[in-house]
Scaffold this active site. Structure first.
Site, PDB file in Angstrom:
ATOM      1  N   MET A  74       0.758  -1.196  -0.018  1.00 19.69           N
ATOM      2  CA  MET A  74      -0.114  -0.016  -0.110  1.00 19.69           C
ATOM      3  C   MET A  74       0.771   1.023   0.179  1.00 19.69           C
ATOM      4  SD  MET A  74      -3.347  -0.872   2.008  1.00 19.69           S
ATOM      5  CE  MET A  74      -2.739  -0.777   3.694  1.00 19.69           C
ATOM      6  N   GLY A  75       2.014   1.353  -0.196  1.00 26.05           N
ATOM      7  CA  GLY A  75       3.192   2.211  -0.638  1.00 26.05           C
ATOM      8  C   GLY A  75       3.467   2.910   0.776  1.00 26.05           C
ATOM      9  N   ALA A  76       3.906   3.878   0.779  1.00 21.22           N
ATOM     10  CA  ALA A  76       4.835   4.605   2.014  1.00 21.22           C
ATOM     11  C   ALA A  76       5.835   3.467   2.583  1.00 21.22           C
ATOM     12  CB  ALA A  76       3.697   4.797   3.118  1.00 21.22           C
ATOM     13  N   LEU A  77       6.499   3.124   1.456  1.00 25.90           N
ATOM     14  CA  LEU A  77       7.535   2.015   1.652  1.00 25.90           C
ATOM     15  C   LEU A  77       8.569   2.398   2.809  1.00 25.90           C
ATOM     16  CD1 LEU A  77       7.750   1.283  -2.327  1.00 25.90           C
ATOM     17  CD2 LEU A  77       6.211   0.398  -0.333  1.00 25.90           C
ATOM     18  N   HIS A 101       9.457  -3.362   3.167  1.00 21.54           N
ATOM     19  CA  HIS A 101       8.923  -3.866   1.800  1.00 21.54           C
ATOM     20  C   HIS A 101      10.039  -4.117   1.077  1.00 21.54           C
ATOM     21  CE1 HIS A 101       5.632  -0.694   3.139  1.00 21.54           C
ATOM     22  NE2 HIS A 101       4.882  -1.760   2.941  1.00 21.54           N
ATOM     23  N   GLN A 113     -10.423  -2.707   1.971  1.00 19.29           N
ATOM     24  CA  GLN A 113      -9.835  -3.237   3.292  1.00 19.29           C
ATOM     25  C   GLN A 113      -9.751  -2.496   4.449  1.00 19.29           C
ATOM     26  OE1 GLN A 113      -5.776  -4.374   1.407  1.00 19.29           O
ATOM     27  NE2 GLN A 113      -5.195  -3.969   3.600  1.00 19.29           N
ATOM     28  N   LYS A 117       4.666 -10.017   9.183  1.00 19.35           N
ATOM     29  CA  LYS A 117       4.197  -8.724  10.131  1.00 19.35           C
ATOM     30  C   LYS A 117       2.929  -8.921  10.183  1.00 19.35           C
ATOM     31  CE  LYS A 117       4.003  -4.412  11.408  1.00 19.35           C
ATOM     32  NZ  LYS A 117       3.024  -3.990  10.617  1.00 19.35           N
ATOM     33  N   MET A 158       8.910  -2.338  11.259  1.00 18.18           N
ATOM     34  CA  MET A 158       8.733  -1.270  10.415  1.00 18.18           C
ATOM     35  C   MET A 158       7.451  -1.318   9.809  1.00 18.18           C
ATOM     36  SD  MET A 158      12.258  -0.854   8.300  1.00 18.18           S
ATOM     37  CE  MET A 158      13.807  -0.533   9.149  1.00 18.18           C
TER      38      MET A 158
END
Ligand code: AMP
Length: 280
Positions: free
Chosen positions: A30-33, A37, A61, A149, A184
């Site tokens: 979902m990005g904001a890597l 990731h 979701q 995670k 993280m």
């Protein structure tokens, strides 16, 4: 690095690659890597000719509209990070591209979604089932990479692949942590430095409970002591703290000898909901 926003152009490109015999590894995000990731991407790069990272904040979701609105979106920085990590293909569609119409189909993962994340976030795993199925159908990867995670998500996706006979291998990767132990997470971007220091107690308490149990302590006592430790930190609001069988996700009475014990926690730090787990 190729960047696609449309499904047909991505399909066209990947069909060409497949017909040239290239294998494809998918890393859905979902990005904001962050480095968690990137660890999935590194693994995908090492096992496939082509790595595809999808970046899509999937509205179906999210059961909490504020959580969806506040979810960090950092596409430019994500693309820089992915390029530096040798990602071959990025798929970053709009919500309209992924959902020209609201899906009417629903997924029910049975007992798996009645506990923990499923109980706290009604409809969450339905949304996960929909988006992951769509990505598998669009990209048709040979392998797909997910993080431990999100332990319950891993169980749900394993069932999805089995029940719907998706032709791919799932690769589950270990949780990447800050030096403090904090797992993280994109949601950590919403925390101040002070809050991050507080958040690192999550892993400390998980590790405490694990060591207690491995040292022969009772599961019930370890759970109670761990919950007490959370209660002693006023910044936390505990959602759940469960010691479960990794296969069923149901509460454990006694330690199993085969390494399929898991402790899973969800806690709010202010408005930010954090999850973590340990397996032992
Ligand atoms: P998300 O963008 O949060 O949906 O996560 C995308 C994928 O990265 C999921 O498979 C997550 O389980 C995985 N992931 C998220 N955080 C971590 C982490 N700290 N270590 C390893 N994998 C992670």
């Amino acid at each position: 690095m190729e960047v696609f926003t449309s499904i047909p152009s991505l399909r066209f490109f990947l069909n060409q690659q497949r017909s040239n015999g290239k294998s494809i590894g998918l890393v859905p995000t979902m990005g904001a890597l962050h480095q968690g990731h990137i660890s999935l991407l590194d693994k995908a790069n090492s096992e496939n000719n082509i790595s595809v990272c999808s970046i899509f904040v999937n509205p179906t979701q999210f059961n909490n509209p504020e959580d969806l609105a506040k979810y960090p979106r950092t596409l430019e920085a994500d693309l820089d990070l992915l390029k530096a990590a040798n990602c071959s293909v990025v798929f970053a569609p709009t919500a309209e591209e992924m959902y020209p119409e609201s899906p009417v189909m629903t997924f029910n993962f049975g007992l798996l979604e009645t506990v923990m994340e499923g109980a706290s976030r009604p409809g969450h795993f339905n949304g996960v089932g929909i988006i992951v199925s769509k990505l598998f159908n669009i990209i048709q990867p040979d392998k797909a990479y997910f993080g431990q995670k999100d332990l319950q998500q891993v169980s749900v996706i394993k069932r999805l692949v089995t029940d719907l006979s998706f032709s791919l291998d799932l690769v589950i990767c270990p949780t990447v942590r800050e030096i403090s132990g904090l797992a993280m997470s994109s949601r950590n971007q919403r925390l101040s430095e002070e809050e991050k220091a507080t958040a690192s107690h999550i892993y400390r308490i998980l590790s405490f409970a694990k060591e207690k149990i491995l040292g022969g302590g009772s599961i019930e006592l370890a759970r109670r002591e761990a919950v007490d430790q959370f209660s002693a930190i006023p910044e936390f609001t505990m959602d759940y703290f469960e010691i479960v069988d990794l296969n069923t996700l149901l509460p454990l009475a006694n330690l199993k000898p085969d390494g399929t014990n898991a402790i899973c926690v969800a806690a709010f730090l202010g408005p930010v909901r954090l999850i973590d787990n340990v397996i032992f």
